[in-house]
Scaffold this active site. Sequence first.
Site, PDB file in Angstrom:
ATOM      1  N   GLY A   1     121.296  21.818  25.135  1.00  0.00           N
ATOM      2  CA  GLY A   1     120.412  22.682  24.346  1.00  0.00           C
ATOM      3  C   GLY A   1     120.969  22.791  22.935  1.00  0.00           C
TER       4      GLY A   1
ATOM      5  N   GLY B   1     125.135  21.430  29.153  1.00  0.00           N
ATOM      6  CA  GLY B   1     123.879  21.856  28.560  1.00  0.00           C
ATOM      7  C   GLY B   1     123.618  21.142  27.242  1.00  0.00           C
TER       8      GLY B   1
ATOM      9  N   HIS C   1     108.207  14.231  -6.854  1.00  0.00           N
ATOM     10  CA  HIS C   1     108.829  12.944  -6.527  1.00  0.00           C
ATOM     11  C   HIS C   1     110.145  12.815  -7.286  1.00  0.00           C
ATOM     12  CE1 HIS C   1     109.209   8.747  -5.438  1.00  0.00           C
ATOM     13  NE2 HIS C   1     109.500   8.485  -6.716  1.00  0.00           N
TER      14      HIS C   1
ATOM     15  N   VAL D   1     124.659  26.967  28.684  1.00  0.00           N
ATOM     16  CA  VAL D   1     123.489  26.870  29.569  1.00  0.00           C
ATOM     17  C   VAL D   1     122.517  28.030  29.346  1.00  0.00           C
ATOM     18  CG1 VAL D   1     124.681  25.531  31.357  1.00  0.00           C
ATOM     19  CG2 VAL D   1     124.760  28.034  31.428  1.00  0.00           C
ATOM     20  N   GLY D   2     122.522  28.580  28.154  1.00  0.00           N
ATOM     21  CA  GLY D   2     121.592  29.654  27.833  1.00  0.00           C
ATOM     22  C   GLY D   2     122.299  30.997  27.699  1.00  0.00           C
TER      23      GLY D   2
ATOM     24  N   ALA E   1     117.558  34.465  15.383  1.00  0.00           N
ATOM     25  CA  ALA E   1     117.884  35.602  14.526  1.00  0.00           C
ATOM     26  C   ALA E   1     116.675  36.046  13.698  1.00  0.00           C
ATOM     27  CB  ALA E   1     119.032  35.215  13.604  1.00  0.00           C
TER      28      ALA E   1
ATOM     29  N   ILE F   1     123.038  25.017  21.431  1.00  0.00           N
ATOM     30  CA  ILE F   1     124.474  25.260  21.251  1.00  0.00           C
ATOM     31  C   ILE F   1     125.275  24.011  21.605  1.00  0.00           C
ATOM     32  CG2 ILE F   1     126.467  26.554  22.154  1.00  0.00           C
ATOM     33  CD1 ILE F   1     124.687  29.023  22.269  1.00  0.00           C
TER      34      ILE F   1
HETATM   35  P1  FAD Z   1     122.729  40.364  18.612  1.00  0.00           P
HETATM   36  O1  FAD Z   1     122.825  39.582  17.374  1.00  0.00           O
HETATM   37  O2  FAD Z   1     123.262  39.857  19.855  1.00  0.00           O
HETATM   38  O3  FAD Z   1     123.236  41.808  18.277  1.00  0.00           O
HETATM   39  C1  FAD Z   1     123.318  42.817  19.240  1.00  0.00           C
HETATM   40  C2  FAD Z   1     124.377  43.815  18.817  1.00  0.00           C
HETATM   41  O4  FAD Z   1     124.274  44.953  19.668  1.00  0.00           O
HETATM   42  C3  FAD Z   1     125.799  43.285  18.992  1.00  0.00           C
HETATM   43  O5  FAD Z   1     126.510  43.439  17.793  1.00  0.00           O
HETATM   44  C4  FAD Z   1     126.386  44.136  20.118  1.00  0.00           C
HETATM   45  O6  FAD Z   1     127.770  44.398  19.934  1.00  0.00           O
HETATM   46  C5  FAD Z   1     125.567  45.420  19.987  1.00  0.00           C
HETATM   47  N1  FAD Z   1     125.473  46.175  21.235  1.00  0.00           N
HETATM   48  C6  FAD Z   1     125.050  45.725  22.443  1.00  0.00           C
HETATM   49  N2  FAD Z   1     125.037  46.717  23.350  1.00  0.00           N
HETATM   50  C7  FAD Z   1     125.464  47.820  22.699  1.00  0.00           C
HETATM   51  C8  FAD Z   1     125.670  49.179  23.109  1.00  0.00           C
HETATM   52  N3  FAD Z   1     125.417  49.591  24.346  1.00  0.00           N
HETATM   53  N4  FAD Z   1     126.125  50.055  22.174  1.00  0.00           N
HETATM   54  C9  FAD Z   1     126.368  49.662  20.900  1.00  0.00           C
HETATM   55  N5  FAD Z   1     126.191  48.401  20.471  1.00  0.00           N
HETATM   56  C10 FAD Z   1     125.733  47.498  21.361  1.00  0.00           C
HETATM   57  N6  FAD Z   1     119.736  31.914  15.854  1.00  0.00           N
HETATM   58  C11 FAD Z   1     119.130  31.408  14.761  1.00  0.00           C
HETATM   59  O7  FAD Z   1     118.021  31.843  14.429  1.00  0.00           O
HETATM   60  N7  FAD Z   1     119.718  30.438  14.009  1.00  0.00           N
HETATM   61  C12 FAD Z   1     120.920  29.923  14.329  1.00  0.00           C
HETATM   62  O8  FAD Z   1     121.419  29.052  13.618  1.00  0.00           O
HETATM   63  C13 FAD Z   1     121.586  30.426  15.469  1.00  0.00           C
HETATM   64  N8  FAD Z   1     122.787  29.950  15.823  1.00  0.00           N
HETATM   65  C14 FAD Z   1     123.427  30.482  16.899  1.00  0.00           C
HETATM   66  C15 FAD Z   1     124.665  29.951  17.255  1.00  0.00           C
HETATM   67  C16 FAD Z   1     125.338  30.448  18.349  1.00  0.00           C
HETATM   68  C17 FAD Z   1     126.688  29.881  18.717  1.00  0.00           C
HETATM   69  C18 FAD Z   1     124.773  31.511  19.102  1.00  0.00           C
HETATM   70  C19 FAD Z   1     125.508  32.093  20.275  1.00  0.00           C
HETATM   71  C20 FAD Z   1     123.532  32.034  18.768  1.00  0.00           C
HETATM   72  C21 FAD Z   1     122.846  31.514  17.669  1.00  0.00           C
HETATM   73  N9  FAD Z   1     121.585  31.971  17.300  1.00  0.00           N
HETATM   74  C22 FAD Z   1     120.952  31.449  16.212  1.00  0.00           C
HETATM   75  C23 FAD Z   1     120.913  33.041  18.059  1.00  0.00           C
HETATM   76  C24 FAD Z   1     121.086  34.396  17.326  1.00  0.00           C
HETATM   77  O9  FAD Z   1     122.459  34.664  17.153  1.00  0.00           O
HETATM   78  C25 FAD Z   1     120.437  35.501  18.130  1.00  0.00           C
HETATM   79  O10 FAD Z   1     119.083  35.160  18.392  1.00  0.00           O
HETATM   80  C26 FAD Z   1     120.455  36.813  17.348  1.00  0.00           C
HETATM   81  O11 FAD Z   1     121.767  37.188  17.027  1.00  0.00           O
HETATM   82  C27 FAD Z   1     119.794  37.937  18.158  1.00  0.00           C
HETATM   83  O12 FAD Z   1     119.808  39.107  17.405  1.00  0.00           O
HETATM   84  P2  FAD Z   1     119.776  40.547  18.113  1.00  0.00           P
HETATM   85  O13 FAD Z   1     119.807  41.527  16.981  1.00  0.00           O
HETATM   86  O14 FAD Z   1     118.688  40.612  19.085  1.00  0.00           O
HETATM   87  O15 FAD Z   1     121.126  40.639  18.952  1.00  0.00           O
HETATM   88  P1  NAD Z   2     119.489  26.424  25.733  1.00  0.00           P
HETATM   89  O1  NAD Z   2     118.552  27.149  26.598  1.00  0.00           O
HETATM   90  O2  NAD Z   2     119.058  25.957  24.390  1.00  0.00           O
HETATM   91  O3  NAD Z   2     120.060  25.128  26.506  1.00  0.00           O
HETATM   92  C1  NAD Z   2     120.676  25.214  27.744  1.00  0.00           C
HETATM   93  C2  NAD Z   2     120.653  23.856  28.403  1.00  0.00           C
HETATM   94  O4  NAD Z   2     121.505  23.898  29.552  1.00  0.00           O
HETATM   95  C3  NAD Z   2     119.265  23.445  28.891  1.00  0.00           C
HETATM   96  O5  NAD Z   2     118.942  22.179  28.382  1.00  0.00           O
HETATM   97  C4  NAD Z   2     119.409  23.459  30.418  1.00  0.00           C
HETATM   98  O6  NAD Z   2     118.581  22.517  31.059  1.00  0.00           O
HETATM   99  C5  NAD Z   2     120.885  23.151  30.592  1.00  0.00           C
HETATM  100  N1  NAD Z   2     121.450  23.577  31.899  1.00  0.00           N
HETATM  101  C6  NAD Z   2     121.246  24.746  32.536  1.00  0.00           C
HETATM  102  N2  NAD Z   2     121.919  24.762  33.715  1.00  0.00           N
HETATM  103  C7  NAD Z   2     122.580  23.578  33.808  1.00  0.00           C
HETATM  104  C8  NAD Z   2     123.450  22.992  34.785  1.00  0.00           C
HETATM  105  N3  NAD Z   2     123.783  23.632  35.906  1.00  0.00           N
HETATM  106  N4  NAD Z   2     123.944  21.759  34.553  1.00  0.00           N
HETATM  107  C9  NAD Z   2     123.618  21.086  33.408  1.00  0.00           C
HETATM  108  N5  NAD Z   2     122.793  21.602  32.459  1.00  0.00           N
HETATM  109  C10 NAD Z   2     122.284  22.826  32.645  1.00  0.00           C
HETATM  110  O7  NAD Z   2     120.764  27.397  25.615  1.00  0.00           O
HETATM  111  P2  NAD Z   2     122.010  27.385  24.635  1.00  0.00           P
HETATM  112  O8  NAD Z   2     122.195  26.068  23.998  1.00  0.00           O
HETATM  113  O9  NAD Z   2     123.117  27.988  25.432  1.00  0.00           O
HETATM  114  O10 NAD Z   2     121.570  28.415  23.529  1.00  0.00           O
HETATM  115  C11 NAD Z   2     121.272  29.786  23.858  1.00  0.00           C
HETATM  116  C12 NAD Z   2     120.301  30.374  22.884  1.00  0.00           C
HETATM  117  O11 NAD Z   2     120.906  30.528  21.605  1.00  0.00           O
HETATM  118  C13 NAD Z   2     119.088  29.497  22.712  1.00  0.00           C
HETATM  119  O12 NAD Z   2     117.975  30.193  23.219  1.00  0.00           O
HETATM  120  C14 NAD Z   2     118.931  29.293  21.247  1.00  0.00           C
HETATM  121  O13 NAD Z   2     117.656  29.670  20.812  1.00  0.00           O
HETATM  122  C15 NAD Z   2     119.972  30.187  20.605  1.00  0.00           C
HETATM  123  N6  NAD Z   2     120.628  29.393  19.545  1.00  0.00           N
HETATM  124  C16 NAD Z   2     119.893  29.011  18.472  1.00  0.00           C
HETATM  125  C17 NAD Z   2     120.453  28.207  17.510  1.00  0.00           C
HETATM  126  C18 NAD Z   2     119.634  27.780  16.340  1.00  0.00           C
HETATM  127  O14 NAD Z   2     118.581  28.362  16.121  1.00  0.00           O
HETATM  128  N7  NAD Z   2     120.073  26.786  15.568  1.00  0.00           N
HETATM  129  C19 NAD Z   2     121.760  27.756  17.649  1.00  0.00           C
HETATM  130  C20 NAD Z   2     122.474  28.132  18.769  1.00  0.00           C
HETATM  131  C21 NAD Z   2     121.888  28.964  19.719  1.00  0.00           C
END
Ligand code: FAD
Ligand code: NAD
Length: 465
Positions: free
Chosen positions: A186, A184, A444, A270-271, A320, A188
Site C-alpha cells: 500500500g 503490504g 510551455h 497493512v493499514g 490528512a 506506506i
Molecule cells: P491524527 O493525525 O492521528 O491525530 C490524532 C491526534 O489525537 C494524535 O496526536 C493523538 O495523540 C491524539 N489523541 C488520540 N487520542 C487521544 C486522547 N484520548 N486524548 C488526547 N489526545 C488524543 N496523509 C496524507 O494526506 N498525505 C501523506 O503524505 C501521508 N503520509 C503518511 C505517512 C505515514 C507514515 C502515515 C502513518 C500516515 C500518513 N498519512 C498521510 C495519513 C495521515 O497522517 C492521517 O490521515 C492524518 O494524520 C489523520 O489526521 P487525524 O487528525 O484524523 O488524526
Molecule cells: P494500505 O491500506 O494502503 O495498504 C495495506 C496493504 O497491505 C494492502 O495492499 C493489503 O492488501 C496488504 N495486506 C494486508 N494484510 C496483508 C497480509 N497478511 N499479507 C500481505 N499483505 C497484506 O495501508 P498502509 O500502507 O499501511 O497505509 C495506511 C493508511 O495511511 C492508508 O490508508 C493511507 O491512506 C495512509 N497514508 C497515506 C499516505 C499518502 O497519502 N501519501 C502515505 C502513507 C499513509
Amino acid sequence: METKSYDLAVIGAGPGGYVAAIRAAQLGLSVACIEAEAALGGTCLRVGCIPSKALLESSEKYEEARHQLAVHGVIVGEVGLDLAAMMRRKEKVVAMLTRGIASLFKKNGIATIRGRATLLGGGRIAVAGTDGGRELEVTAARIVLAPGSVPSTIPGIALDGDCIGTSTEALAYSEVPAHLVVIGAGVIGLELGSVWRRLGAQVTVLEYLPRILPGTDDQIAEEALRLFQKQGIAFHLGARVTGARADGRGAVVEAEGMAPLQCDRVLVAVGRAPNTAGLGLEAAGVAVDRRGLIAVDAQYATSAPGVYAIGDVIAGPMLAHRAGEEGIACVERFVTGYGHVSYDALPAVVYTHPEIAAVGKTEQQAAAAGIACRVGTFPFRGNGRARTLEQVDGLVKVVADARTDRILGIHILGPRAGDMIAEAAVAVELAASSEDLARAVHAHPTLAEALKEAALAVDGRAIHA
Ligand code: FAD
Ligand code: NAD
C-alpha cells in the site's frame, strides 16, 4: 478537581483536530484542544506525512547524486550517506512545523490542554496526565473527536518496536538495513520501501493481493509496479503473510505459498486502525461500526448528542487533507449552519518516484458504477519538460463521462504528479468537461501540458502522441 468550560472541546491535535479548532476559534467560539502527545500536529506531523516526505526528499537527492546527475553532465565525486544528519534534518522539519501549530493556537486564542482525554458523557471530559500530573475536567457544549489512527498488525506478528515494527520505526532506523521486508504494497509500504531502497537496502515487498496499491487505477498500478521493479524493489504478489518473528540475527517472515524469508528488519504496513482505546466511547454512548470506526451522519454527528467525529477515526480514506476539510465543515455547520466536503474531488498522492496521484473515479470504478466513459491517456515521454528533466516514465489518464464529457477522474503517474493533481482536483470540483481542460491554455514547456494532451486524447486529438 479543577473544571474548565468551553463552547467546543476538540480531542486530538492532528490535521483534523487542529484545523477544526482554528476554524472554530475564527468563527468566535471559545475552544480547547486536548492532546495526549507533547508535540501538536498528530500522526501527520510527528510520525506520518511530514517525516516520511522529508526522508523521501533526502533519499531522492542521494539517489540522484549517485545515479542521475551524470546524464546531465554533472560529475560528482564519491557520494556518501550521513544517515544521522538525514534524520536530524527530518526531526528539525517536524519540530518547526509542530511548534508552528502551537503558535497558531496561541494566535487564535485556543486553550491547549496536554493530557489523555476520556469522555464522561453529558459534555464532560476527564483529562489525565496534564502538565503537573493533575487531572482536569473539561466541559463543552460540543465535542469534536479527532483521535486519529494507529498502525494495524496481523495475527501471527508481534510488533517488537525494533526489528519488527511499523512506519513509526521505519521513519527512524539508525542504520540502513541490509534486507528490509515490507508487508503490504500500500502507500506506506511503497513510500518507505522506496526510501530504504534508495539508501541501499535490499527491499522485498510481500502483498496479499495480486496487485499493488488497491484502489488505484489498474493501468497506473501496473505501470508503477514495473517501474518499482526496475528500481530494484522485489515484489511477491498474492503472498499472504501469516507470521514474523525475531530470531536473534534479525527476523523471519512467513507467507503462504513461499519459503520463509530471512531479513534484518520487517516493516508491517497493512493499514491503520481507529485510535479509540480509552476514549470512553461506550460510556458516552458513541457507537462504532464493525471495524471500530466511529459512526457519524452527514453532519459528522455521532450517536451521542453534541459529540462529533472527523478524520481517520471515521470511515473514508485516511488522508490528512480529508481530516482537515472535515474539521472545517464540521465546525462551520455549528456556527453558520453550512459546511461541505467534496468527497468526489478528494485528491490522493503516493510520494514515490515517480509520484502517483489521483482524483475522482478510476476507469474500473466508473464501469462498476455502470457509467459509460471515454478515456484519454498521454505518456510523459511525449512531454518536452519531462524530456528536459530526464524523467519520461509514466502517463496521465483522463476518464470522462461518455454521455456528458464531464471529467469523472484523473490519474497521473509521473514526475511531480502530486503537484499536478491540484489542477485536476479543481477541474473535478468545478465539474469541468474534458473539452474544458483540453481548451485551457497550458504554459510551455510544463509537465501540466501532459494533462491537456490527455484531455485532448479523450477525443483522439492529442498533438504530441
Ligand atoms: P491524527 O493525525 O492521528 O491525530 C490524532 C491526534 O489525537 C494524535 O496526536 C493523538 O495523540 C491524539 N489523541 C488520540 N487520542 C487521544 C486522547 N484520548 N486524548 C488526547 N489526545 C488524543 N496523509 C496524507 O494526506 N498525505 C501523506 O503524505 C501521508 N503520509 C503518511 C505517512 C505515514 C507514515 C502515515 C502513518 C500516515 C500518513 N498519512 C498521510 C495519513 C495521515 O497522517 C492521517 O490521515 C492524518 O494524520 C489523520 O489526521 P487525524 O487528525 O484524523 O488524526
Ligand atoms: P494500505 O491500506 O494502503 O495498504 C495495506 C496493504 O497491505 C494492502 O495492499 C493489503 O492488501 C496488504 N495486506 C494486508 N494484510 C496483508 C497480509 N497478511 N499479507 C500481505 N499483505 C497484506 O495501508 P498502509 O500502507 O499501511 O497505509 C495506511 C493508511 O495511511 C492508508 O490508508 C493511507 O491512506 C495512509 N497514508 C497515506 C499516505 C499518502 O497519502 N501519501 C502515505 C502513507 C499513509
